[in-house]
Design a protein around this motif. Structure first.
Motif, mmCIF file in Angstrom:
data_model
loop_
_atom_site.group_PDB
_atom_site.id
_atom_site.type_symbol
_atom_site.label_atom_id
_atom_site.label_comp_id
_atom_site.label_asym_id
_atom_site.label_seq_id
_atom_site.Cartn_x
_atom_site.Cartn_y
_atom_site.Cartn_z
ATOM 1 N N GLY A 88 -46.677 53.906 11.484
ATOM 2 C CA GLY A 88 -46.000 54.510 10.336
ATOM 3 C C GLY A 88 -46.441 53.936 9.008
ATOM 4 N N ASN A 89 -46.501 52.618 8.917
ATOM 5 C CA ASN A 89 -46.873 51.990 7.644
ATOM 6 C C ASN A 89 -48.342 52.182 7.318
ATOM 7 N N THR A 90 -49.184 52.236 8.349
ATOM 8 C CA THR A 90 -50.611 52.522 8.113
ATOM 9 C C THR A 90 -50.775 53.936 7.564
ATOM 10 N N ILE A 91 -49.994 54.881 8.083
ATOM 11 C CA ILE A 91 -50.048 56.260 7.590
ATOM 12 C C ILE A 91 -49.602 56.316 6.133
ATOM 13 N N PRO B 239 -38.878 47.546 9.424
ATOM 14 C CA PRO B 239 -40.286 47.927 9.263
ATOM 15 C C PRO B 239 -40.676 49.184 10.026
ATOM 16 N N ALA B 240 -39.993 49.450 11.151
ATOM 17 C CA ALA B 240 -40.293 50.651 11.932
ATOM 18 C C ALA B 240 -39.634 51.890 11.336
ATOM 19 N N VAL B 241 -38.445 51.699 10.741
ATOM 20 C CA VAL B 241 -37.666 52.824 10.213
ATOM 21 C C VAL B 241 -38.096 53.231 8.804
ATOM 22 N N ASN B 242 -38.508 52.258 7.991
ATOM 23 C CA ASN B 242 -38.847 52.553 6.586
ATOM 24 C C ASN B 242 -39.846 53.696 6.408
ATOM 25 N N PRO B 243 -40.961 53.732 7.156
ATOM 26 C CA PRO B 243 -41.894 54.859 6.987
ATOM 27 C C PRO B 243 -41.257 56.201 7.328
ATOM 28 N N LEU B 244 -40.370 56.219 8.350
ATOM 29 C CA LEU B 244 -39.687 57.462 8.710
ATOM 30 C C LEU B 244 -38.739 57.902 7.598
ATOM 31 N N VAL B 245 -38.029 56.933 7.019
ATOM 32 C CA VAL B 245 -37.103 57.240 5.924
ATOM 33 C C VAL B 245 -37.855 57.841 4.748
ATOM 34 N N TYR B 246 -38.944 57.199 4.339
ATOM 35 C CA TYR B 246 -39.699 57.698 3.187
ATOM 36 C C TYR B 246 -40.443 58.980 3.519
ATOM 37 N N GLY B 247 -40.861 59.121 4.776
ATOM 38 C CA GLY B 247 -41.531 60.358 5.170
ATOM 39 C C GLY B 247 -40.599 61.555 5.153
ATOM 40 N N ILE B 248 -39.327 61.319 5.519
ATOM 41 C CA ILE B 248 -38.355 62.419 5.575
ATOM 42 C C ILE B 248 -37.732 62.679 4.210
ATOM 43 N N LYS B 249 -37.364 61.601 3.500
ATOM 44 C CA LYS B 249 -36.619 61.732 2.257
ATOM 45 C C LYS B 249 -37.483 62.008 1.027
ATOM 46 N N THR B 250 -38.768 61.664 1.088
ATOM 47 C CA THR B 250 -39.634 61.828 -0.082
ATOM 48 C C THR B 250 -40.583 62.999 0.148
ATOM 49 N N LYS B 251 -40.366 64.083 -0.569
ATOM 50 C CA LYS B 251 -41.125 65.314 -0.350
ATOM 51 C C LYS B 251 -42.623 65.109 -0.575
ATOM 52 N N GLN B 252 -42.979 64.331 -1.617
ATOM 53 C CA GLN B 252 -44.394 64.125 -1.907
ATOM 54 C C GLN B 252 -45.107 63.445 -0.733
ATOM 55 N N ILE B 253 -44.448 62.438 -0.151
ATOM 56 C CA ILE B 253 -45.030 61.749 1.004
ATOM 57 C C ILE B 253 -45.090 62.697 2.193
ATOM 58 N N ARG B 254 -44.009 63.411 2.425
ATOM 59 C CA ARG B 254 -43.944 64.319 3.572
ATOM 60 C C ARG B 254 -45.039 65.381 3.490
ATOM 61 N N ARG C 33 -47.884 65.280 1.845
ATOM 62 C CA ARG C 33 -49.240 64.726 1.965
ATOM 63 C C ARG C 33 -49.550 64.308 3.392
ATOM 64 N N VAL C 34 -48.540 63.808 4.114
ATOM 65 C CA VAL C 34 -48.757 63.432 5.513
ATOM 66 C C VAL C 34 -49.049 64.667 6.349
ATOM 67 N N VAL C 35 -48.310 65.752 6.107
ATOM 68 C CA VAL C 35 -48.568 67.014 6.809
ATOM 69 C C VAL C 35 -49.981 67.492 6.508
ATOM 70 N N GLY C 36 -50.374 67.379 5.234
ATOM 71 C CA GLY C 36 -51.719 67.790 4.846
ATOM 72 C C GLY C 36 -52.795 66.913 5.439
ATOM 73 N N LEU C 37 -52.472 65.632 5.619
ATOM 74 C CA LEU C 37 -53.435 64.677 6.169
ATOM 75 C C LEU C 37 -53.767 65.006 7.617
ATOM 76 N N PHE C 38 -52.722 65.398 8.387
ATOM 77 C CA PHE C 38 -52.929 65.675 9.809
ATOM 78 C C PHE C 38 -53.175 67.152 10.100
ATOM 79 N N SER C 39 -52.790 68.034 9.139
ATOM 80 C CA SER C 39 -53.035 69.464 9.321
ATOM 81 C C SER C 39 -53.648 70.026 8.045
ATOM 82 N N PRO C 40 -54.899 69.689 7.773
ATOM 83 C CA PRO C 40 -55.520 70.105 6.515
ATOM 84 C C PRO C 40 -55.561 71.601 6.281
ATOM 85 N N ASN C 41 -55.503 72.393 7.365
ATOM 86 C CA ASN C 41 -55.548 73.841 7.209
ATOM 87 C C ASN C 41 -54.168 74.473 7.163
#
Length: 315
Positions: free
Chosen positions: A42-45, A286-301, A303-311
């Protein structure tokens, strides 16, 4: 008093793991391994996403990357040895290695708290004085704040190992814990440990009181500013930007406070409960923080979707 030169000093400690639950060690190792895996992944992502996306090159996300890097170290420091204990029965740890582990765990805990303060300050500036945001939180200021957090933690914890090294360890070598924690090691010394105890509680209280005070002050100011806004939509949007940080604070400080109190005044709390809570404090945030920011922060969410699903179209 017997001269120090005649003392027999132990060279290693025996880490019990979770006292009273030794028969369940192999099962306890599963959530520990899961937390470590989620932390690393999560934190590496998060770090990779912020690095690759220019639109995320902002103070808020730089602080998030600092927290993510710290979380990787915070979880790895105890987890690797814990997995050796739970799955390989490798309970012994060299005296000096134990002190190094103790130093890094406590240093990273204080750094974690410091980074949460910087993130609260970031939200305060963004919401209370938004027109000056870019003037106040420049790149050099962000870097300086990060270095101050690192330096404060490193210097506050530095006396700990040296104060322990001056103590004789003659008979007791069994640590009723899953990792090398300051008070757990101090209690085994064959001498008066008043200085060590005062030092430990002083550092813990000063950091917790100061950091929680600064975070609370920031959010009081934020709430005052938010409720002065006339638009309900504007209030909701402002509060939403703080949601992830508030969740992180609750996840980090709640088990920390419980662990701190039970270790010093919770005489009737079973050792196994204390060890589990102390481990949760280091491994779960440390395990939960990336999930919290991934779900609660639209910009992060997004970009992560775009990172793994560029199309895939971003939502």
């Amino acid at each position: 008093m017997e001269d120090n030169a005649t003392h027999h000093y132990i060279s290693s400690f025996f880490l019990v793991g979770v006292p009273g639950l030794q028969e369940f060690h192999k099962w306890i190792g599963i959530p520990v391994c899961l937390c470590l895996t989620l932390t690393l992944l999560g934190n590496t992502i998060i770090i990779t996403t912020v690095k690759l996306e220019p639109s995320l090159h902002q103070p808020m996300y730089f602080f998030l990357c600092m927290l993510a890097m710290n979380d990787i170290g915070l979880a790895s420091s105890p987890a690797l040895k814990m997995l050796q204990i739970f799955w390989s029965d490798a309970h012994w740890i060299d005296f000096d290695v134990c002190l190094v582990q103790m130093y890094f765990i406590h240093t990273l805990c204080i750094m974690e708290s410091g980074f949460l303060v910087t993130m609260a300050f970031d939200r305060y500036v963004a919401i209370c004085i938004p027109l000056q945001y870019t003037l106040i939180l420049t790149t050099s200021v962000v870097i300086t704040m990060g270095l101050v957090c690192v330096a404060r933690a490193a210097l506050l914890v530095l006396p700990g190992p040296f104060l322990i090294k001056r103590l004789p360890y003659c008979l007791k070598y069994i640590i009723d814990h899953a990792y090398c924690e300051h008070m757990a090691v101090v209690k085994l010394a064959s001498a008066n440990t008043h200085i060590n105890r005062v030092y430990g509680i002083s550092v813990a209280l000063s950091v917790m009181v100061l950091d929680l005070g600064l975070i609370t002050t920031s959010y009081v100011k934020i709430l005052q500013a938010v409720f002065r806004l006339s638009s309900q939509n504007a209030r909701s949007k402002a509060l939403a930007t703080c949601a992830a940080h508030v969740c992180t604070i609750l996840v980090s400080y709640t088990p920390a406070l419980f662990s701190f109190l039970t270790h010093r005044i919770g005489k009737n709390v079973p050792p196994s409960v204390h060890i589990i809570v102390a481990s949760v404090y280091l491994l779960v945030p440390p395990a939960v923080n990336p999930l919290v920011y991934g779900i609660k922060t639209k910009q992060i969410r997004d970009r992560v979707v775009g990172l793994f699903s560029p199309n895939k179209k971003k939502f």
